[in-house]
Design a protein around this motif. Structure first.
Motif, PDB file in Angstrom:
ATOM      1  N   TYR A 184      51.843  29.643  53.996  1.00 50.37           N
ATOM      2  CA  TYR A 184      52.182  29.958  53.455  1.00 50.37           C
ATOM      3  C   TYR A 184      51.601  31.321  55.243  1.00 50.37           C
ATOM      4  CZ  TYR A 184      52.895  28.884  48.928  1.00 50.37           C
ATOM      5  OH  TYR A 184      53.213  27.827  48.345  1.00 50.37           O
ATOM      6  N   ASP A 185      52.597  32.407  55.600  1.00 49.62           N
ATOM      7  CA  ASP A 185      52.182  33.201  56.640  1.00 49.62           C
ATOM      8  C   ASP A 185      51.411  34.733  55.755  1.00 49.62           C
ATOM      9  OD1 ASP A 185      54.119  33.005  58.530  1.00 49.62           O
ATOM     10  OD2 ASP A 185      55.793  33.159  56.809  1.00 49.62           O
ATOM     11  N   VAL A 186      51.718  34.779  54.473  1.00 54.26           N
ATOM     12  CA  VAL A 186      49.912  35.590  54.429  1.00 54.26           C
ATOM     13  C   VAL A 186      49.941  34.417  52.504  1.00 54.26           C
ATOM     14  CG1 VAL A 186      50.235  37.386  53.182  1.00 54.26           C
ATOM     15  CG2 VAL A 186      51.846  37.823  55.291  1.00 54.26           C
ATOM     16  N   ALA A 187      48.669  35.070  52.189  1.00 53.86           N
ATOM     17  CA  ALA A 187      48.077  35.062  51.161  1.00 53.86           C
ATOM     18  C   ALA A 187      47.745  36.279  50.046  1.00 53.86           C
ATOM     19  CB  ALA A 187      48.314  33.869  51.004  1.00 53.86           C
ATOM     20  N   ILE A 188      47.948  36.695  49.497  1.00 55.84           N
ATOM     21  CA  ILE A 188      47.612  37.806  48.530  1.00 55.84           C
ATOM     22  C   ILE A 188      47.171  37.312  47.171  1.00 55.84           C
ATOM     23  CG2 ILE A 188      48.118  39.873  47.153  1.00 55.84           C
ATOM     24  CD1 ILE A 188      50.909  39.651  49.039  1.00 55.84           C
ATOM     25  N   VAL A 189      45.764  37.627  47.108  1.00 57.17           N
ATOM     26  CA  VAL A 189      44.619  37.565  46.189  1.00 57.17           C
ATOM     27  C   VAL A 189      45.111  38.527  45.306  1.00 57.17           C
ATOM     28  CG1 VAL A 189      42.718  37.088  45.667  1.00 57.17           C
ATOM     29  CG2 VAL A 189      42.475  36.071  47.202  1.00 57.17           C
ATOM     30  N   GLY A 190      45.925  38.359  44.113  1.00 56.47           N
ATOM     31  CA  GLY A 190      46.043  39.353  42.427  1.00 56.47           C
ATOM     32  C   GLY A 190      46.974  39.861  42.850  1.00 56.47           C
ATOM     33  N   ALA A 191      48.359  39.444  41.125  1.00 58.22           N
ATOM     34  CA  ALA A 191      48.728  40.355  41.086  1.00 58.22           C
ATOM     35  C   ALA A 191      49.337  40.813  40.482  1.00 58.22           C
ATOM     36  CB  ALA A 191      49.760  38.632  40.715  1.00 58.22           C
ATOM     37  N   GLY A 192      48.447  42.262  40.515  1.00 61.38           N
ATOM     38  CA  GLY A 192      48.883  43.882  39.700  1.00 61.38           C
ATOM     39  C   GLY A 192      49.930  44.109  40.545  1.00 61.38           C
ATOM     40  N   PRO A 193      49.867  45.195  40.061  1.00 58.51           N
ATOM     41  CA  PRO A 193      51.165  45.883  40.731  1.00 58.51           C
ATOM     42  C   PRO A 193      51.379  46.451  42.565  1.00 58.51           C
ATOM     43  CG  PRO A 193      50.012  47.463  39.704  1.00 58.51           C
ATOM     44  CD  PRO A 193      49.115  46.360  39.399  1.00 58.51           C
ATOM     45  N   ALA A 194      49.805  46.168  43.408  1.00 59.71           N
ATOM     46  CA  ALA A 194      49.502  46.558  44.699  1.00 59.71           C
ATOM     47  C   ALA A 194      50.140  45.426  45.189  1.00 59.71           C
ATOM     48  CB  ALA A 194      48.647  46.678  45.003  1.00 59.71           C
ATOM     49  N   GLY A 195      48.915  44.479  44.675  1.00 59.66           N
ATOM     50  CA  GLY A 195      49.887  42.715  45.534  1.00 59.66           C
ATOM     51  C   GLY A 195      51.250  42.096  44.945  1.00 59.66           C
ATOM     52  N   ALA A 196      51.401  42.250  43.953  1.00 56.24           N
ATOM     53  CA  ALA A 196      53.315  42.108  43.372  1.00 56.24           C
ATOM     54  C   ALA A 196      53.853  42.839  44.374  1.00 56.24           C
ATOM     55  CB  ALA A 196      53.147  42.069  42.379  1.00 56.24           C
ATOM     56  N   THR A 197      53.960  43.829  44.737  1.00 55.52           N
ATOM     57  CA  THR A 197      55.012  44.900  45.690  1.00 55.52           C
ATOM     58  C   THR A 197      54.936  44.409  47.028  1.00 55.52           C
ATOM     59  OG1 THR A 197      54.542  46.279  43.835  1.00 55.52           O
ATOM     60  CG2 THR A 197      55.164  46.813  45.875  1.00 55.52           C
TER      61      THR A 197
ATOM     62  N   GLY B  81      44.983  48.010  47.235  1.00 58.88           N
ATOM     63  CA  GLY B  81      45.229  48.802  45.838  1.00 58.88           C
ATOM     64  C   GLY B  81      44.138  49.316  45.311  1.00 58.88           C
ATOM     65  N   ASP B  82      43.546  48.984  44.152  1.00 65.86           N
ATOM     66  CA  ASP B  82      42.283  49.048  43.651  1.00 65.86           C
ATOM     67  C   ASP B  82      41.620  49.016  44.361  1.00 65.86           C
ATOM     68  OD1 ASP B  82      43.128  51.009  41.615  1.00 65.86           O
ATOM     69  OD2 ASP B  82      42.261  49.625  39.936  1.00 65.86           O
ATOM     70  N   ALA B  83      41.629  47.429  44.765  1.00 65.07           N
ATOM     71  CA  ALA B  83      40.416  46.907  45.732  1.00 65.07           C
ATOM     72  C   ALA B  83      39.433  47.690  46.956  1.00 65.07           C
ATOM     73  CB  ALA B  83      40.683  45.744  46.432  1.00 65.07           C
ATOM     74  N   ALA B  84      40.515  48.169  47.555  1.00 60.38           N
ATOM     75  CA  ALA B  84      39.993  49.197  48.651  1.00 60.38           C
ATOM     76  C   ALA B  84      40.334  50.740  48.200  1.00 60.38           C
ATOM     77  CB  ALA B  84      42.329  49.321  50.039  1.00 60.38           C
ATOM     78  N   GLY B  85      40.082  50.887  47.143  1.00 61.62           N
ATOM     79  CA  GLY B  85      39.755  52.382  46.296  1.00 61.62           C
ATOM     80  C   GLY B  85      41.551  52.940  46.351  1.00 61.62           C
ATOM     81  N   GLN B  86      42.209  52.763  46.808  1.00 65.68           N
ATOM     82  CA  GLN B  86      43.581  53.951  46.776  1.00 65.68           C
ATOM     83  C   GLN B  86      43.921  54.342  44.770  1.00 65.68           C
ATOM     84  OE1 GLN B  86      46.226  50.799  48.231  1.00 65.68           O
ATOM     85  NE2 GLN B  86      45.119  50.857  50.205  1.00 65.68           N
ATOM     86  N   ILE B  87      42.817  55.050  44.989  1.00 67.12           N
ATOM     87  CA  ILE B  87      42.494  55.946  43.400  1.00 67.12           C
ATOM     88  C   ILE B  87      42.421  56.943  44.047  1.00 67.12           C
ATOM     89  CG2 ILE B  87      41.919  55.779  40.745  1.00 67.12           C
ATOM     90  CD1 ILE B  87      41.377  53.478  40.836  1.00 67.12           C
ATOM     91  N   ASP B  88      43.229  58.242  43.016  1.00 68.38           N
ATOM     92  CA  ASP B  88      43.425  59.425  43.210  1.00 68.38           C
ATOM     93  C   ASP B  88      41.582  59.910  42.705  1.00 68.38           C
ATOM     94  OD1 ASP B  88      42.898  62.317  42.748  1.00 68.38           O
ATOM     95  OD2 ASP B  88      45.535  62.437  42.369  1.00 68.38           O
ATOM     96  N   PRO B  89      41.176  60.683  42.971  1.00 74.47           N
ATOM     97  CA  PRO B  89      39.445  61.362  42.455  1.00 74.47           C
ATOM     98  C   PRO B  89      39.233  62.278  41.623  1.00 74.47           C
ATOM     99  CG  PRO B  89      39.265  61.027  45.147  1.00 74.47           C
ATOM    100  CD  PRO B  89      41.174  61.088  44.453  1.00 74.47           C
ATOM    101  N   LEU B  90      41.151  63.262  41.314  1.00 74.00           N
ATOM    102  CA  LEU B  90      40.881  63.978  40.855  1.00 74.00           C
ATOM    103  C   LEU B  90      41.985  63.550  39.144  1.00 74.00           C
ATOM    104  CD1 LEU B  90      41.115  66.793  39.914  1.00 74.00           C
ATOM    105  CD2 LEU B  90      43.145  66.858  41.195  1.00 74.00           C
ATOM    106  N   THR B  91      42.541  62.351  39.286  1.00 72.09           N
ATOM    107  CA  THR B  91      43.551  62.021  38.997  1.00 72.09           C
ATOM    108  C   THR B  91      43.058  60.742  37.946  1.00 72.09           C
ATOM    109  OG1 THR B  91      45.148  61.323  39.988  1.00 72.09           O
ATOM    110  CG2 THR B  91      45.373  63.343  38.360  1.00 72.09           C
ATOM    111  N   GLY B  92      42.421  59.512  38.642  1.00 72.87           N
ATOM    112  CA  GLY B  92      42.609  58.672  38.321  1.00 72.87           C
ATOM    113  C   GLY B  92      43.369  56.949  38.261  1.00 72.87           C
ATOM    114  N   GLU B  93      44.578  57.930  39.270  1.00 70.79           N
ATOM    115  CA  GLU B  93      45.474  57.325  39.539  1.00 70.79           C
ATOM    116  C   GLU B  93      46.159  56.411  40.149  1.00 70.79           C
ATOM    117  OE1 GLU B  93      48.514  60.097  38.515  1.00 70.79           O
ATOM    118  OE2 GLU B  93      48.763  59.914  36.405  1.00 70.79           O
ATOM    119  N   GLY B  94      46.417  55.578  40.082  1.00 72.64           N
ATOM    120  CA  GLY B  94      45.938  54.402  41.324  1.00 72.64           C
ATOM    121  C   GLY B  94      47.150  53.849  41.474  1.00 72.64           C
TER     122      GLY B  94
END
Ligand SMILES: Cc1cc2nc3c(=O)[nH]c(=O)nc-3n(C[C@H](O)[C@H](O)[C@H](O)COP(=O)(O)OP(=O)(O)OC[C@H]3O[C@@H](n4cnc5c(N)ncnc54)[C@H](O)[C@@H]3O)c2cc1C
Length: 420
Positions: free
Chosen positions: A6-19, A287-300
């Protein structure tokens, strides 16, 4: 599986990986989306899907699907209860074109995004638990090994394996465990008289964390308690605090009601605020693996999906140039920092400030009560990431809060008169 490169392999099909897989597949990239579970699978979450995530879902056709299938509830009536007990609740959508938040159970949402990616052309491989990944520098190929002897090869690897991020930690890009945790418990639909769509509660001892009740489709409620470091409690206090707040906090227990049928508490980690380096040689962290979560709300969810689009665009450029060096891929990191990552620093500052000065939240709630729906709409947009957190410092939001602070300083009894 081994034969295909494959050109790209994505590990993890949560919202980040699947998007990311959806955007890549739409651009004609050969992409494998590797997921350790089989869909449908649950993910412990507050299920609040904010406006920019809705934009990505709309492009995928998933937003329509979840509404058509009765899986989403658009929030309208909501607000907050401040540490001092000031209740500010109103209709935030009267002054916003669309609902800033919809609630969708992740068991539905994640499956639909992953299937959309597959329909767009991604190879969705379920029950593939990546245990290791090695880069052959000469061949320019990753081999990703799964638990049961399967493997997958690709020119670029995207680690989107969630907050624990075992893969990126193993590869040495992400250091340490996630710093925050959050609990979740569902409450049966007909067992509670909670009359609103979403309310955030800020008990003093929880700050800089908070807890929230959200209405889902069909009337079910979702209670989450976010334990964010910097206050009196540590991540080890999660279960005890979750039970205590539900039972003893006067506002939370009243909102839930005495006859509520409450499901089991489950907890999961949060990696907050963005990691310092989310790229390497032929490698991106997402995604979460990269800590892409808002520290004020916990939304990611929306940040993971925004970053996914940025990652896909960067990878399409790199594929066109046939250049996957870390220096080239660093553009992804700069772009997501610019798009939303730098705002996380403001979120962290605001969270610390509110923890040190809970009176600011009381003043905020008093201002929301006084100014009503127009201010509530602005507040909701900032809290849900539709506007930057810096907008809290702009006159439209800062002046009403400062005025309320002034009134509280002159007449502290105003707080008592506004509680409950
Ligand atoms: C209790 C709680 C409440 C939350 N509430 C909200 C909220 O209301 N709104 C919001 O926006 N955010 C919320 N969040 C954060 C949100 O859940 C995450 O930001 C979001 O799920 C990130 O998506 P992701 O794709 O990066 O990771 P994940 O959703 O965690 O997906 C990672 C995927 O990778 C898979 N995986 C893991 N390891 C491997 C492996 N080795 N091989 C293959 N696959 C693997 C997992 O099975 C999973 O499917 C909450 C988090 C928690 C814990």
């Amino acid at each position: 599986m081994t034969a295909c490169i494959y050109d790209v392999a994505i590990v993890g099909a949560g919202p980040a990986g699947a998007t990311c897989a959806w955007y890549l597949a739409r651009a004609g990239v050969r992409v494998a989306l590797l997921e350790k579970h089989a869909f449908p699978r649950d993910k412990i979450c507050g299920d609040a899907v904010c406006s920019r995530a809705q934009l990505h879902l709309s492009r995928m056709g998933v937003l329509q699907q979840i509404f058509d299938n009765g899986e989403a509830h658009a929030a309208a009536i909501g607000g907050m209860v401040s540490p001092g007990g000031v209740v500010a609740i109103g209709n935030s959508v009267e002054h916003i074109a669309s609902s800033p938040v919809i609630a969708v159970r992740r068991v539905h949402l994640d499956q639909r995004i992953a299937r959309a990616a597959a329909e767009a052309g991604a190879a969705l491989i379920e029950r593939f638990e990546a245990v290791d990944a090695t880069l052959d520098g000469e061949a320019g190929l990753w081999t990703i090994d799964a638990r049961r002897g399967a493997s997958c090869r690709a020119r670029v690897l995207v680690a989107a394996d969630g907050a624990l991020s075992r893969l990126a930690r193993r590869l040495g890009i992400v250091g340490g465990a996630p710093e925050a945790v959050c609990s979740r418990a569902y409450i049966d639909a007909s067992s509670s008289d909670f009359p609103h769509d979403g309310v955030a509660f800020y008990p003093r001892d929880l700050l800089p964390g908070y807890c929230a009740l959200f209405r889902e489709a069909g009337g079910q409620l979702n209670f989450c308690l976010y334990l964010i470091p910097g206050g009196q409690l540590t991540v080890h206090d999660l279960r005890r605090t979750h039970d205590r707040v539900m039972r003893e906090d006067p506002f939370v227990s009243r909102a839930i009601g005495a006859r509520a049928a409450i499901g089991a508490m489950r907890g999961a980690p949060l990696r907050l605020g963005g990691i310092p380096r989310s790229y390497g040689e032929r490698l991106l962290i997402l995604g979460d693996a990269a800590g892409q979560i808002d520290p004020l709300t916990g939304e990611g969810i929306q940040y993971g999906m925004d970053a996914a689009e940025i990652a896909a665009a960067t990878l399409v450029e790199c594929l066109a140039e046939d250049d996957f060096r870390a220096a080239r891929l660093s553009r992804y990191h700069r772009r997501w920092r610019r798009a939303f990552g730098n705002d996380f620093a403001w979120s962290a500052r605001i969270a610390r400030l509110c923890s040190a000065r809970p009176g600011l939240l009381d003043a905020g709630a008093l201002a929301l009560r006084r100014d009503g729906a127009p201010l509530l709409a602005k507040w909701a947009e900032v809290m849900t990431g539709a506007r930057p957190k810096l907008d809290f410092l702009k006159p439209g939001l800062a002046l009403p809060v400062l005025a309320a602070l002034g009134r509280l300083a002159l007449r502290p009894a105003a707080l008592q008169q506004s509680t409950g």
